[in-house]
Scaffold this motif. Structure first.
Motif, PDB file in Angstrom:
ATOM      1  N   LEU A 117       0.817  -1.204   0.000  1.00  0.00           N
ATOM      2  CA  LEU A 117       0.000   0.000   0.000  1.00  0.00           C
ATOM      3  C   LEU A 117       0.860   1.267   0.000  1.00  0.00           C
ATOM      4  O   LEU A 117       0.570   2.224  -0.722  1.00  0.00           O
ATOM      5  CB  LEU A 117      -0.937   0.001   1.208  1.00  0.00           C
ATOM      6  N   VAL A 118       1.916   1.258   0.789  1.00  0.00           N
ATOM      7  CA  VAL A 118       2.798   2.430   0.806  1.00  0.00           C
ATOM      8  C   VAL A 118       3.482   2.606  -0.551  1.00  0.00           C
ATOM      9  O   VAL A 118       3.606   3.726  -1.061  1.00  0.00           O
ATOM     10  CB  VAL A 118       3.842   2.315   1.934  1.00  0.00           C
ATOM     11  N   GLY A 119       3.910   1.514  -1.158  1.00  0.00           N
ATOM     12  CA  GLY A 119       4.505   1.605  -2.491  1.00  0.00           C
ATOM     13  C   GLY A 119       3.538   2.176  -3.505  1.00  0.00           C
ATOM     14  O   GLY A 119       3.915   2.979  -4.373  1.00  0.00           O
ATOM     15  N   SER A 120       2.250   1.797  -3.405  1.00  0.00           N
ATOM     16  CA  SER A 120       1.233   2.337  -4.299  1.00  0.00           C
ATOM     17  C   SER A 120       1.023   3.830  -4.045  1.00  0.00           C
ATOM     18  O   SER A 120       0.818   4.610  -4.976  1.00  0.00           O
ATOM     19  CB  SER A 120      -0.085   1.585  -4.113  1.00  0.00           C
ATOM     20  N   LEU A 121       1.087   4.244  -2.776  1.00  0.00           N
ATOM     21  CA  LEU A 121       0.930   5.656  -2.448  1.00  0.00           C
ATOM     22  C   LEU A 121       2.095   6.482  -2.979  1.00  0.00           C
ATOM     23  O   LEU A 121       1.916   7.639  -3.379  1.00  0.00           O
ATOM     24  CB  LEU A 121       0.809   5.832  -0.938  1.00  0.00           C
ATOM     25  N   VAL A 122       3.282   5.905  -2.992  1.00  0.00           N
ATOM     26  CA  VAL A 122       4.441   6.621  -3.538  1.00  0.00           C
ATOM     27  C   VAL A 122       4.197   6.978  -4.999  1.00  0.00           C
ATOM     28  O   VAL A 122       4.509   8.089  -5.452  1.00  0.00           O
ATOM     29  CB  VAL A 122       5.719   5.763  -3.390  1.00  0.00           C
ATOM     30  N   TYR A 123       3.613   6.057  -5.760  1.00  0.00           N
ATOM     31  CA  TYR A 123       3.307   6.355  -7.156  1.00  0.00           C
ATOM     32  C   TYR A 123       2.156   7.350  -7.275  1.00  0.00           C
ATOM     33  O   TYR A 123       2.121   8.175  -8.198  1.00  0.00           O
ATOM     34  CB  TYR A 123       2.949   5.074  -7.909  1.00  0.00           C
ATOM     35  N   LEU A 124       1.224   7.316  -6.338  1.00  0.00           N
ATOM     36  CA  LEU A 124       0.096   8.237  -6.366  1.00  0.00           C
ATOM     37  C   LEU A 124       0.536   9.686  -6.172  1.00  0.00           C
ATOM     38  O   LEU A 124      -0.138  10.613  -6.646  1.00  0.00           O
ATOM     39  CB  LEU A 124      -0.914   7.842  -5.287  1.00  0.00           C
ATOM     40  N   VAL A 125       1.660   9.898  -5.507  1.00  0.00           N
ATOM     41  CA  VAL A 125       2.155  11.260  -5.281  1.00  0.00           C
ATOM     42  C   VAL A 125       2.459  11.965  -6.603  1.00  0.00           C
ATOM     43  O   VAL A 125       2.574  13.182  -6.654  1.00  0.00           O
ATOM     44  CB  VAL A 125       3.409  11.217  -4.370  1.00  0.00           C
ATOM     45  N   VAL A 126       2.538  11.217  -7.712  1.00  0.00           N
ATOM     46  CA  VAL A 126       2.775  11.809  -9.028  1.00  0.00           C
ATOM     47  C   VAL A 126       1.725  12.863  -9.355  1.00  0.00           C
ATOM     48  O   VAL A 126       2.022  13.879  -9.997  1.00  0.00           O
ATOM     49  CB  VAL A 126       2.772  10.704 -10.116  1.00  0.00           C
ATOM     50  N   THR A 127       0.478  12.656  -8.892  1.00  0.00           N
ATOM     51  CA  THR A 127      -0.580  13.641  -9.150  1.00  0.00           C
ATOM     52  C   THR A 127      -1.217  14.171  -7.869  1.00  0.00           C
ATOM     53  O   THR A 127      -2.147  14.970  -7.944  1.00  0.00           O
ATOM     54  CB  THR A 127      -1.700  13.029 -10.019  1.00  0.00           C
ATOM     55  N   VAL A 147       8.657   0.949   6.387  1.00  0.00           N
ATOM     56  CA  VAL A 147       8.304  -0.239   5.591  1.00  0.00           C
ATOM     57  C   VAL A 147       9.122  -1.477   5.997  1.00  0.00           C
ATOM     58  O   VAL A 147       8.682  -2.603   5.770  1.00  0.00           O
ATOM     59  CB  VAL A 147       8.496   0.040   4.082  1.00  0.00           C
ATOM     60  N   SER A 148      10.287  -1.271   6.588  1.00  0.00           N
ATOM     61  CA  SER A 148      11.104  -2.434   6.964  1.00  0.00           C
ATOM     62  C   SER A 148      10.522  -3.169   8.158  1.00  0.00           C
ATOM     63  O   SER A 148      10.637  -4.405   8.255  1.00  0.00           O
ATOM     64  CB  SER A 148      12.534  -1.989   7.272  1.00  0.00           C
ATOM     65  N   ALA A 149       9.891  -2.441   9.077  1.00  0.00           N
ATOM     66  CA  ALA A 149       9.314  -3.078  10.266  1.00  0.00           C
ATOM     67  C   ALA A 149       8.092  -2.288  10.723  1.00  0.00           C
ATOM     68  O   ALA A 149       8.117  -1.629  11.765  1.00  0.00           O
ATOM     69  CB  ALA A 149      10.347  -3.172  11.385  1.00  0.00           C
ATOM     70  N   PRO A 150       7.000  -2.322   9.965  1.00  0.00           N
ATOM     71  CA  PRO A 150       5.809  -1.547  10.338  1.00  0.00           C
ATOM     72  C   PRO A 150       5.098  -2.147  11.548  1.00  0.00           C
ATOM     73  O   PRO A 150       5.192  -3.350  11.817  1.00  0.00           O
ATOM     74  CB  PRO A 150       4.933  -1.631   9.086  1.00  0.00           C
ATOM     75  N   THR A 151       4.384  -1.296  12.265  1.00  0.00           N
ATOM     76  CA  THR A 151       3.622  -1.723  13.436  1.00  0.00           C
ATOM     77  C   THR A 151       2.137  -1.451  13.211  1.00  0.00           C
ATOM     78  O   THR A 151       1.741  -0.845  12.206  1.00  0.00           O
ATOM     79  CB  THR A 151       4.083  -0.972  14.699  1.00  0.00           C
ATOM     80  N   LEU A 152       1.322  -1.878  14.164  1.00  0.00           N
ATOM     81  CA  LEU A 152      -0.115  -1.638  14.076  1.00  0.00           C
ATOM     82  C   LEU A 152      -0.425  -0.138  14.106  1.00  0.00           C
ATOM     83  O   LEU A 152      -1.389   0.312  13.475  1.00  0.00           O
ATOM     84  CB  LEU A 152      -0.831  -2.353  15.229  1.00  0.00           C
TER      85      LEU A 152
END
Length: 246
Positions: A95-105, A120-125
């Motif tokens: 999801l975070v990777g998808s958001l990184v691409y969304l920042v394009v617009t 992203v290496s060790a995310p928590t709740l």
């Protein structure tokens, strides 16, 4: 292949020559490309990723239909140790990777995506709950678009801002900027500084220096496109100390 320009006869000539050598299909004016939707009107054109957002929300499978007014709560300071580790961090990373691409617009979520991407290496709740907050914000603002007018001045105007020691782990600052060409937003970025600033004025000055390098690069890029910038670029900052030093 995308062919652009304002000379319709030459574009038709180029497409005809390409057909002589390659098997190709003319899909007409640009409408959708790599998840980015383009809407052309007489005054300019819009770009958005509304369909991309809807697909992202479907993938996230949120359990409710709530929306929020801001991407993240005010003055949130996330730490790597906040909360219990996620049993499976795969969804968070996707999801975070998808958001990184969304920042394009969507420059309005640039800062918040930058914050979430640090874990992203060790995310928590706790990190995941803030990620869901961003997604609920996108659900309510999925129709937001960037507009690029056809008639616009070739004048660059730049804005910079920064936090001072906002990361509770290493006390480093986050710098952000955006650059307009006439009425068109053409560049934006959020970046964590590599060194610790000892004052807010120093942090703001470093942000201005980062933006100055970006503006200089844009000058050269526009020159390659045949656009000559003849007037100085206005750089705006809200720090009187940094402005005095500059």
């Amino acid at each position: 292949m995308i062919i652009t320009g304002n000379d319709s006869e030459y574009i038709a000539f180029v497409k005809a020559r390409l057909r002589e050598h390659f098997l190709m299909t003319d899909l007409g004016p640009l409408r959708y490309f790599l998840g980015i939707e383009v809407f052309s009107i007489s005054d300019g054109f819009y770009i958005s990723q509304e369909k991309y957002i809807q697909d992202l929300l479907a993938c996230a499978a949120l359990g409710d239909e709530r929306t929020v007014e801001t991407p993240m709560e005010l003055n949130v300071q996330l730490r790597a140790s906040d909360g219990d580790p996620l049993p499976d961090p795969t969804r968070y990373r996707h999801l975070v990777g998808s958001l990184v691409y969304l920042v394009v617009t969507r420059p309005d979520i640039s800062y918040h995506v930058h914050i979430l991407s640090q874990f992203v290496s060790a995310p928590t709740l706790v990190h995941y709950s803030h990620l869901l907050h961003v997604l609920r914000y996108l659900r309510g603002t999925s129709t937001h678009r960037l507009f690029f007018p056809r008639s616009s001045s070739f004048q660059l105007q730049a804005y910079s801002d920064t936090t001072w020691g906002s990361d509770p782990a290493d006390r480093r600052s986050l710098s952000a900027y955006c650059v307009f060409l006439g009425g068109s937003l053409i560049a934006w970025k959020t970046k964590k500084r590599t060194a610790v600033s000892r004052s807010s004025a120093e942090a703001e000055l470093r942000a201005m220096a980062l933006l100055t390098a970006e503006v200089t690069w844009l000058w050269w890029l526009l020159a390659d496109f045949g656009v000559s910038i003849t007037t100085p670029t206005t750089l705006l900052s809200d720090s009187t100390g940094a402005i005095s030093i500059a």
